[in-house]
Motif scaffolding. Structure first.
Motif: not given
Ligand SMILES: [Zn+2]
Length: 316
Positions: A121, A125, A163-164, A167
């Motif tokens: 994560r 960012q 999670e990819c 995001l």
């Protein structure tokens, strides 16, 4: 008039080994340099962070140092612009670059994350927009294509993919094992890329994509970057640009006309296709492409397919 998109280069990895201002100066030991990119009318380059396990660099500090090098050595050039969002890309393309070159950041191999999705994560960012799950070997998330046991995703690897997806980190299947590829295909709710791979049925190197894999990527409206690695292109001694065209023809025959482009692997290779040895040589490739395909198709392959893919897949 054509521009260039390139989906994979390893210049950051070379700078990590030996920091210099060679990128701005156009030094010989680097394939991808700012003057070379200008000569070949680059519009967008994806810069990979690659931390080699064998060089003992598999540490978070080296990951951060790679991102710092991206800022200090690449983005510091007058026309280089960081591309993180579809808006950034739109602005870049609105005036066909207007002298600017977009730079995207990717991570080749999730090894350094060590299962820690917080780091993933944070990388997002920091502007990292695509992730190759593995390099050639196994890691905590999956087996790479050269891992003898030929495994797929681990439980943690499945969580990484979810999670990819959440995001908007684009998944890259180049280097992933075949079983891992199909598990990712089933699990991922978003289109994915093969940033630097050719067609296996034309050149039977394990790093290349089988026809059913190519077909799956096309079905999902993903993107394939054909690569300039000579031994992924042909098994002859001196590999020519014409031999690379055979891969283009094959992928187009499978329906990939709107899904293919290039991912050179410049600065990650120590053998080159004859006459295609650095960023400035995209000029020569474009000339050859224009002899074989209509200009519209050449533009699609050289940059438009990639721009269309990233316009859809980058966050707003
Ligand atoms: Zn690679």
């Amino acid at each position: 008039m054509w521009r260039v998109f390139d989906g994979h280069c390893d210049v950051l990895s070379k700078l990590l080994e030996n920091d210099s201002n060679g990128f701005s100066m156009g030094q010989d030991n680097l394939d991808v340099t700012y003057p070379g990119m200008l000569q070949s009318r680059y519009l967008l380059q994806n810069f990979a962070i690659f931390l080699s396990a064998t060089s003992g660099r598999l540490r978070l500090e080296e990951l951060l140092r790679s991102i710092d090098l991206f800022h200090q050595r690449i983005l510091s050039q007058p026309g280089m612009t960081l591309i993180r969002t579809s808006e950034d890309l739109k602005a870049l393309c609105s005036e066909n670059g207007n002298g600017r070159i977009g730079a995207m950041l990717s991570l080749e191999g999730a090894d350094v994350l060590n299962g820690n999705l917080a780091v993933l994560r944070i990388l997002f960012q920091l502007g990292v927009r695509s992730l190759g799950i593995t390099w050639n070997h196994a890691n905590w998330a999956a087996d790479g294509i050269m891992e003898p046991r030929r495994g797929g995703l681990t439980g943690q690897g499945r969580m990484l993919i979810e999670e990819c997806n959440r995001l908007g980190m684009i998944l890259d299947v180049s280097h992933l094992s075949e079983r891992g590829f199909w598990e990712l295909d089933e699990l991922s709710v978003r289109p994915y890329i093969a940033s630097h791979s050719n067609a296996y049925s034309i050149c039977s190197h394990p790093r290349n994509l089988k026809d059913d894999q190519i077909h799956a990527i096309i079905q999902r409206s993903g993107f394939i970057g054909l690569t300039f690695v000579p031994y992924f292109t042909a098994s002859t001694k001196d590999v020519t640009m014409d031999q690379l065209l055979v891969h283009i023809d094959h992928m187009c025959a499978l329906g990939g006309e709107r899904c293919i482009g290039f991912g050179s692997d410049f600065d990650g290779i120590d053998q080159w296709i004859v006459g295609l040895e650095n960023a400035s040589h995209y000029n020569r490739l474009a000339e050859i492409l224009l002899k074989h395909y209509p200009e519209e198709i050449v533009n699609q392959i050289l940059y438009k397919n990639a721009i269309e893919f990233y316009s859809r897949e980058l966050p707003d």
